[in-house]
Design a protein around this motif. Sequence first.
Motif, PDB file in Angstrom:
ATOM      1  N   CYS A   1      17.045 -37.487 -42.098  1.00  0.00           N
ATOM      2  CA  CYS A   1      17.583 -36.177 -41.310  1.00  0.00           C
ATOM      3  C   CYS A   1      17.108 -35.221 -42.039  1.00  0.00           C
ATOM      4  CB  CYS A   1      18.960 -36.886 -41.051  1.00  0.00           C
ATOM      5  SG  CYS A   1      19.694 -35.519 -39.677  1.00  0.00           S
ATOM      6  N   ILE A   2      18.131 -34.309 -42.947  1.00  0.00           N
ATOM      7  CA  ILE A   2      17.717 -33.647 -44.039  1.00  0.00           C
ATOM      8  C   ILE A   2      16.112 -32.448 -43.478  1.00  0.00           C
ATOM      9  CG2 ILE A   2      18.119 -32.022 -45.442  1.00  0.00           C
ATOM     10  CD1 ILE A   2      20.429 -33.389 -46.248  1.00  0.00           C
ATOM     11  N   ASP A   3      15.422 -33.758 -43.921  1.00  0.00           N
ATOM     12  CA  ASP A   3      14.108 -33.801 -44.685  1.00  0.00           C
ATOM     13  C   ASP A   3      13.317 -33.607 -43.461  1.00  0.00           C
ATOM     14  OD1 ASP A   3      14.364 -33.578 -47.291  1.00  0.00           O
ATOM     15  OD2 ASP A   3      13.692 -36.151 -47.056  1.00  0.00           O
ATOM     16  N   THR A   4      13.939 -33.675 -42.348  1.00  0.00           N
ATOM     17  CA  THR A   4      13.027 -33.632 -40.326  1.00  0.00           C
ATOM     18  C   THR A   4      13.616 -32.059 -39.658  1.00  0.00           C
ATOM     19  OG1 THR A   4      13.503 -36.315 -40.577  1.00  0.00           O
ATOM     20  CG2 THR A   4      13.147 -34.568 -38.187  1.00  0.00           C
ATOM     21  N   ASP A   5      14.971 -32.209 -40.113  1.00  0.00           N
ATOM     22  CA  ASP A   5      15.513 -31.051 -39.966  1.00  0.00           C
ATOM     23  C   ASP A   5      14.397 -29.709 -40.451  1.00  0.00           C
ATOM     24  OD1 ASP A   5      16.922 -31.692 -38.871  1.00  0.00           O
ATOM     25  OD2 ASP A   5      19.420 -32.461 -39.531  1.00  0.00           O
ATOM     26  N   TRP A   6      14.595 -30.172 -41.574  1.00  0.00           N
ATOM     27  CA  TRP A   6      13.566 -28.722 -42.830  1.00  0.00           C
ATOM     28  C   TRP A   6      12.146 -28.806 -41.888  1.00  0.00           C
ATOM     29  CZ3 TRP A   6       9.493 -28.915 -46.037  1.00  0.00           C
ATOM     30  CH2 TRP A   6       9.699 -28.464 -46.583  1.00  0.00           C
ATOM     31  N   ARG A   7      11.166 -29.626 -41.406  1.00  0.00           N
ATOM     32  CA  ARG A   7      10.696 -29.620 -41.611  1.00  0.00           C
ATOM     33  C   ARG A   7       9.820 -29.539 -39.985  1.00  0.00           C
ATOM     34  NH1 ARG A   7      10.259 -35.658 -43.115  1.00  0.00           N
ATOM     35  NH2 ARG A   7       9.175 -35.494 -45.306  1.00  0.00           N
ATOM     36  N   MET A   8      11.316 -29.738 -38.450  1.00  0.00           N
ATOM     37  CA  MET A   8      11.594 -29.048 -37.817  1.00  0.00           C
ATOM     38  C   MET A   8      11.328 -27.573 -37.670  1.00  0.00           C
ATOM     39  SD  MET A   8      13.731 -32.118 -35.854  1.00  0.00           S
ATOM     40  CE  MET A   8      13.437 -30.534 -33.825  1.00  0.00           C
TER      41      MET A   8
ATOM     42  N   HIS B   1       8.995 -25.434 -36.505  1.00  0.00           N
ATOM     43  CA  HIS B   1       9.090 -23.923 -35.185  1.00  0.00           C
ATOM     44  C   HIS B   1       8.745 -22.734 -35.843  1.00  0.00           C
ATOM     45  CE1 HIS B   1      11.583 -21.904 -32.161  1.00  0.00           C
ATOM     46  NE2 HIS B   1      12.073 -21.183 -33.351  1.00  0.00           N
ATOM     47  N   LYS B   2       9.366 -22.289 -37.514  1.00  0.00           N
ATOM     48  CA  LYS B   2       8.415 -21.104 -37.923  1.00  0.00           C
ATOM     49  C   LYS B   2       7.200 -21.034 -37.929  1.00  0.00           C
ATOM     50  CE  LYS B   2       9.226 -18.184 -42.375  1.00  0.00           C
ATOM     51  NZ  LYS B   2       9.419 -18.724 -43.654  1.00  0.00           N
ATOM     52  N   LEU B   3       6.478 -21.814 -37.999  1.00  0.00           N
ATOM     53  CA  LEU B   3       4.773 -21.669 -38.053  1.00  0.00           C
ATOM     54  C   LEU B   3       4.321 -21.847 -36.165  1.00  0.00           C
ATOM     55  CD1 LEU B   3       3.941 -24.892 -39.901  1.00  0.00           C
ATOM     56  CD2 LEU B   3       3.594 -22.729 -40.294  1.00  0.00           C
ATOM     57  N   ARG B   4       5.144 -22.157 -35.464  1.00  0.00           N
ATOM     58  CA  ARG B   4       4.756 -21.591 -33.689  1.00  0.00           C
ATOM     59  C   ARG B   4       5.556 -20.495 -33.815  1.00  0.00           C
ATOM     60  NH1 ARG B   4       6.358 -27.529 -32.849  1.00  0.00           N
ATOM     61  NH2 ARG B   4       8.882 -26.492 -32.805  1.00  0.00           N
ATOM     62  N   CYS B   5       6.205 -20.120 -34.523  1.00  0.00           N
ATOM     63  CA  CYS B   5       6.916 -18.720 -34.278  1.00  0.00           C
ATOM     64  C   CYS B   5       5.228 -17.888 -34.416  1.00  0.00           C
ATOM     65  CB  CYS B   5       8.152 -18.461 -34.466  1.00  0.00           C
ATOM     66  SG  CYS B   5       9.606 -19.308 -33.645  1.00  0.00           S
ATOM     67  N   GLU B   6       5.553 -18.141 -36.114  1.00  0.00           N
ATOM     68  CA  GLU B   6       4.138 -17.113 -36.148  1.00  0.00           C
ATOM     69  C   GLU B   6       3.516 -17.258 -35.483  1.00  0.00           C
ATOM     70  OE1 GLU B   6       4.118 -18.661 -40.028  1.00  0.00           O
ATOM     71  OE2 GLU B   6       5.638 -18.141 -41.058  1.00  0.00           O
TER      72      GLU B   6
ATOM     73  N   PRO C   1       2.759 -20.059 -48.439  1.00  0.00           N
ATOM     74  CA  PRO C   1       2.663 -20.114 -49.942  1.00  0.00           C
ATOM     75  C   PRO C   1       2.360 -21.424 -50.036  1.00  0.00           C
ATOM     76  CG  PRO C   1       4.893 -20.627 -49.009  1.00  0.00           C
ATOM     77  CD  PRO C   1       3.993 -20.252 -47.615  1.00  0.00           C
ATOM     78  N   ALA C   2       1.273 -21.895 -51.055  1.00  0.00           N
ATOM     79  CA  ALA C   2       1.190 -23.238 -51.480  1.00  0.00           C
ATOM     80  C   ALA C   2       2.148 -24.532 -51.996  1.00  0.00           C
ATOM     81  CB  ALA C   2       0.235 -23.110 -53.070  1.00  0.00           C
ATOM     82  N   THR C   3       2.257 -25.009 -50.518  1.00  0.00           N
ATOM     83  CA  THR C   3       4.006 -25.721 -50.589  1.00  0.00           C
ATOM     84  C   THR C   3       2.901 -27.011 -50.467  1.00  0.00           C
ATOM     85  OG1 THR C   3       4.830 -24.645 -49.078  1.00  0.00           O
ATOM     86  CG2 THR C   3       5.795 -24.138 -50.648  1.00  0.00           C
ATOM     87  N   LYS C   4       3.331 -28.214 -50.191  1.00  0.00           N
ATOM     88  CA  LYS C   4       3.489 -29.552 -50.480  1.00  0.00           C
ATOM     89  C   LYS C   4       4.819 -30.530 -50.207  1.00  0.00           C
ATOM     90  CE  LYS C   4       0.986 -33.280 -51.026  1.00  0.00           C
ATOM     91  NZ  LYS C   4       0.433 -34.262 -52.379  1.00  0.00           N
ATOM     92  N   TRP C   5       4.939 -30.226 -48.495  1.00  0.00           N
ATOM     93  CA  TRP C   5       5.733 -31.653 -47.915  1.00  0.00           C
ATOM     94  C   TRP C   5       5.987 -33.556 -48.542  1.00  0.00           C
ATOM     95  CZ3 TRP C   5       6.007 -30.151 -42.017  1.00  0.00           C
ATOM     96  CH2 TRP C   5       5.913 -28.566 -41.715  1.00  0.00           C
ATOM     97  N   THR C   6       7.276 -33.222 -48.591  1.00  0.00           N
ATOM     98  CA  THR C   6       7.116 -34.220 -49.600  1.00  0.00           C
ATOM     99  C   THR C   6       8.526 -35.379 -48.677  1.00  0.00           C
ATOM    100  OG1 THR C   6       8.809 -33.975 -50.950  1.00  0.00           O
ATOM    101  CG2 THR C   6       6.457 -33.785 -51.395  1.00  0.00           C
ATOM    102  N   PRO C   7       8.030 -36.551 -48.213  1.00  0.00           N
ATOM    103  CA  PRO C   7       8.655 -37.306 -47.333  1.00  0.00           C
ATOM    104  C   PRO C   7      10.257 -37.556 -48.287  1.00  0.00           C
ATOM    105  CG  PRO C   7       7.235 -38.846 -48.217  1.00  0.00           C
ATOM    106  CD  PRO C   7       6.481 -37.507 -48.126  1.00  0.00           C
TER     107      PRO C   7
END
Length: 1012
Positions: free
Chosen positions: A826-833, A837-842, A1006-1012
């Motif tokens: 859930c935390i990961d999903t909220d973070w991804r959302m 959302h931030k990407l859509r705002c950008e 930033p050069a980040t990678k999402w991890t489940p």
Amino acid sequence: MQRCDLGGREQGPVWHRKPKPAARQGAIVNIIHSATGYHSKTIRFLNVAFDSSGDSLLAGDHQGNIYVFDLNGNRFNLVQRTMQACTALAFNLRRKTEFLVALADYSIKCFDTETKELVSWMRGHDSSVSSISVHGSGKYAITTSPDTAQLWDLDTFQRKRKLNVRQSVGIQKVFFLPLSNTILSCFKDNSVFAWEFDTLHCKYQLPTPVEGSVLLYKVFAVTRDGRIFVAGGKSNHLHLWCLESKQLLRIIQMPTKVRAVRHLEFLPDSFDGGSNQPPPPLFKVVEDWSTCKLGTNKLTMRVTSGRSERPWKSRGNKIQTRSLKPQINTSLENKENELPGGLNKKRLQALLKGFGEYPAKYRMFVWRSLLQLPENHLAFSNLIDKGTHSAFVHIQNEYPIKSRKLLRVLQRTLSALAHWSAIFGETPYIPLLAFPFIKLFQNNQLICFEVVATVVVNFCQHWFEYFPNPPVNVLSMVENILAHHDKELLQHLIKYNVTSQVYAWPLLETLFSEVLTREEWLKVFDNIFSNHPSYFLMIVVAYVICSRAPLLHCNQTEDFEYFFHHRNNLDINVVIKEAYHLMESTPVDIHPQRMLDDFIPLTKGQYPVFNKYPKFIVDYQTQERERIRQDEIEYLRERQLVHELEAKAQARKVEDEAWYRKQELLQEAEEQRRKMLLEEEEKLAEQRQRLAAVKRELKIKELQLLDAARQRFLKYQQDQRQMELKRLDDEIARKASVREQETAAAAQDVEVRQMELESQRQLFEQHLIEDQETVMQEMKGERDTSRRKADLEDRLVQKLVEVDQEEKQKAQMAAEENLAKAEQKCIDTDWRMQALHKLRCEDQDREEHYKEIAKLLHDNRVKEAELLRTLKEAEEKKWQEIAQKKAQLEAEQKAAAAADEHRKQFLEEEMNDALELAEKLQKEDGCFERLHDLKAGHTETGLGFQQVPKPGNVCLNDLSVSESSSHDRRREELARKEWELMAQVRQLREKLTSRARTRCSPTRFPATKWTP
């Protein structure tokens, strides 16, 4: 000839009237076995065997029914139903009531005709047994199959030797020769070997027959004295051998219609009748007995001597028989001393007193006879089938025996004893008591069990009445005997508190196995089994009395205990003699024989009930043992559960460590990639800075060149003005020519200015195109970034689906772990959302920035259009003013027109090159249209220059000084406006560039990678 149909009867007479042989065939009775039912049929007999006297025969049919026919008593009996066809029979065993039968499952069984019980079951063949040959003593038997022959000991029913041959050769028959210790083996390659029975060494081999007379041997027969051997097979010839000379004596030829010989047998009055003389010369064939064989086509030919041409006669109607019944006047005492196997107890005792022990070769047989073992196979099998008793499951921990076979036999025997009587599962010394017999009879578990059971029932009487304590009553008997015969030794033992539990009980519970060697122990039990059970206690007292010298020197309890638990230097023969002396000299009132019962063997069929022990104590101990076992099982289960939990915790810890290690590696990799991206960005920024610096230097150089050209032009203008002033001052008369020169100079200035403006416009357009290309590259980068983001999101969604599936599969393992993982997801999903959302705002901000840029570009284009319009208006005004004043300059206009034409051609070439370059760089951009408009405007301007009407020739004297000064002022105003417009254009360009760099710069992720 009479006919006897067995039908469904199990017993009955063989014939109903006194038999009388036929005139020629000599058949007495025809025995058949017919089965009645829906389909009536005759059950055929497969094998028949006579006993040594010829009074009884054994017959087996293909359904497994075994019948015994007593020809002397005119009775038949069904003795066994084996439920499978028999392949061979034998009836001449040492125990007359036993017989051997080979069955279709390749096994050999021994049955008793009286009790109809199974005596033994022998296995070892891998194919059907074709014949069984019994030694003349009845103690050994040879069973033959096509691939092997095996020698059996009929006392122990154990296999002694095995004869193996190559599969290509095969065995026809192996049998004992009568009246000798020779074994004859006949193979399928017609080879015949004679073997010594004792050593199994080859004595001789019969030579190969001469050529022309070779036949495949199938059937064999030997005379009763074992000297003549005949062989036949698939031929009408018989080979007659003399075994003494190892030579072929005769070849008997039968009629040509005889194709094969199926069976051979010597008749008592045929040939030599058992004598040592070879038979006289033979005729080819005499009589045909085929008509007496129940409708079969097999021919049985009887070959007689050439001297004996008289017909066969019967010896009379009487059949000579031999009675084997015992004498009627046998005394009761002799019956009590008679033992199984034809032995007599009194004779054995006399033999034992004479030699001190039984022969080692016959000891086991003598023991079995003395103990009168019933050999209850079925009852023993039932005890064995109950499995391992719970008291002896872990016996290997208490008694670590190297031999796994011995340990297995010990465990099975003790378990059978415990299943027979519960006391033996609770008695701690029963393994010590049974182990010597188990080691001695480990190859025959039935005999081992019955020996131990017989010893317990007879020689361990009253041992278990005080369970779980030692048998105080038995120990009191020993102490009383010792007190009567050696008071001094008893007083010495009492002085040091050494009771009978120290000096007698260790010998009893171990049966002397700790203090005697194997030979001594066997000698002692030869005497124990041959006497009354009280003799066992006398042996104990005799051992103590014979050891009085070392015992009188002992003064510590540990020394006494050590003495009765270890071997000592003692002559066992003296102990045995002393025991016999004690048996005879002990008074009746203290003699154990008064308290102990006589020897009672085990009952046949079922073992007797053994309950001479305090049942409530045994039951209580059994219950306690079961409770302890259950507690131990529960403890082991809980310990196993704890081990499993620890293993799971350890596995989870390892998984967590691996996950954290993986996360650290991912973070390190992410950090390295971020550093690499930062380094690349820094390098790119440095390259951009260097490129911007190079562009700035180029622009500065360009501006410097433009300034230098403008200054040079201004200086040129100043010089021209000075020259004009000088001309005005010096040559007033030449005003017209000066005016023309000034006008030409002004026109040149305008053209230079126009060229400068055009070059500036071209440069401006080129910069705009470069900025647009930069923006397009940035937009492409943003699109690629968005595409990579979309790919990352797709992979993330796929990973989320996989993780969800894994979570569903592991939902049953641990609720807490599921809850924790769900919260984490859930935390990961909220973070991804949030990230999405931030990407859509950008993205929306970028769209707004793009709109602003487009708006600024549109405004810039509008301002450029206004600037161009203003420039055009200024040019039109200027050219209108110039056109009005050049009406008088026709000659100069022609020259100016030619120069303008040249400039126009040059500008068109340059504009075409610029348009081609712009089309290549940006085909869809609007700059191309603006350049095209500029080109069109320039063309119109040139046409305007060309279309200026040529007025008439004007004299220079007509131009006044006021007109020239106004012309100068206008020219200065035009130059000032031009400078202002250029400054505005420069400011606008800088503003657009700064906005494009600040607001429309590509968003860096930033050069980040999402991890489940």
